[in-house]
Write a protein that holds these residues in place. Structure first.
Motif: not given
Length: 367
Positions: A37-48, A195-206
């Motif tokens: 689950d990802i919530y409104e205005r969150e900045f979430v990183c997929f890391l691995g 902006l308060g935009i819900t954001t999902v970012m992929v990165t391998h950089d911890q």
């Protein structure tokens, strides 16, 4: 995952819900039963690491790679089978993907033109976005005339042009040099917050994930290992993989001696052991910066003498190898401030007392 409680105790509904998502490429499972689950205005990183499934998950959210099974919901609507053009997102790729034959203004305006906005509306929105990304004077240039950082700003402006509900970033900073990358990640985070935009970012950089994310999703071999805030992921890793992937960690084999005690070599350590029975083989983990060098009152808990091996100067601190007879063949890396090294006049071959704080030791099943 369960809904999350808000500040006043009210339950927040997820803006983006991923349920039991699996993606197969032939017989290979790139994603296996992912729920998030990802919530409104969150900045979430997929890391691995490479090949862990983080980009595949992002592409499934965008509809660029439709999942084999499972659901994707956005703002309460099932979008699992919708094509990308019918989903509410903007996306920025690692390669920028700008049109080389179009000016900056026309690149940013591209999505607006396809939505049949008027010319005046398009011009006003493009001007607003170029100011937003700090490029108000660059509108008539072509991508080839811009630096990598400027091209990435244009790509970000284009992704935001249609005011999407969701912003997807696929390793957007990895093609930039280190100094530009550090500067731009702060700009991206500030822009997202503004902006308060819900954001999902992929990165391998911890480091990128730790400095930018509200929450980090650590992935490995197509599954989620752990979800948490940067501090939770760093301070309380739930698996040996997370502990190893995030930051620097010492790992030494041990055996559970009883409640709250584990033996490493001839050394008995007091630490938290969650439900592991006596005689269980375990891996004991402690971060280099958590190893203490008592300078005043002696520390009795988890204290022992160690000899200083190689010392590596890393600017604001030294990283030293510590060898202790009580630990047998296993050494530890310890981070010590320049001030401590200077006060104790430490050098290779010296003996010094060290201690491992019980609350900083992590114990994982298996060696």
């Amino acid at each position: 995952m369960k809904p999350e409680a808000g500040q006043a105790g009210a339950v927040r509904k997820p803006f983006l819900r991923i349920s039991d998502l699996t993606k197969m490429f032939g017989t290979f499972a790139a994603l296996r039963d992912i729920s998030l689950d990802i919530y409104e205005r969150e900045f979430v990183c997929f890391l691995g690491p490479s090949g862990c499934g983080k980009t595949t998950l992002l592409r499934a959210i965008a509809g660029l790679d439709i999942q084999t099974s499972g659901r994707v919901e956005q703002a309460g609507t099932d979008i699992s089978a919708l094509p990308p053009s019918e989903r509410d997102f903007g996306i920025v790729f690692q390669s920028y993907a700008l049109f080389p034959n179009l000016t900056v203004k026309k690149n940013v305006a591209y999505g607006l033109q396809s939505r049949k906005a008027t010319r005046a509306e398009i011009e006003a929105r493009v001007a607003e976005l170029l100011v937003l990304v700090g490029m108000p004077e660059q509108g008539d240039k072509y991508p080839a005339q811009l630096s990598g950082g400027q091209q990435q700003r244009v790509a970000l402006a284009r992704a935001l042009a249609t005011s999407p509900g969701l912003l997807l970033l696929d390793e957007p900073l990895s093609a930039l040099d280190a100094k530009v990358r550090v500067h731009l990640r702060h700009e991206v985070k500030e822009l997202q917050h503004k902006l308060g935009i819900t954001t999902v970012m992929v990165t391998h950089d911890q480091e990128e994930a730790l400095t930018m994310a509200d929450r980090i999703v650590v992935m490995n071999q197509g599954v989620i290992e752990q979800v948490g805030t940067p501090l939770e992921i760093y301070r309380d890793p739930q698996t040996a993989f997370v502990a190893d992937f995030i930051g620097t960690m010492n790992f030494v084999p041990g055996v559970v001696q009883g409640p709250g005690r584990v033996r490493v070599g001839q050394l008995d350590l007091t630490c938290q052991i969650d439900g592991l029975s006596q005689g269980t083989d375990v891996t004991v983990a402690v971060r280099p910066e958590d190893i203490l060098v008592p300078e005043g009152k002696p520390v009795s808990e988890n204290a022992f003498d160690a000899r200083v091996g190689d010392m590596e100067f890393l600017g604001s601190f030294f990283r030293a190898d510590l060898v202790a007879e009580a630990m047998g063949e296993h050494s530890l890396r310890a981070d010590m401030s320049i001030n401590i090294v200077r006060r104790l006049n430490l050098k290779q071959g010296d003996m010094l007392p060290v201690a491992l704080p019980a609350e900083r030791i992590r114990v994982f099943p298996g060696q």
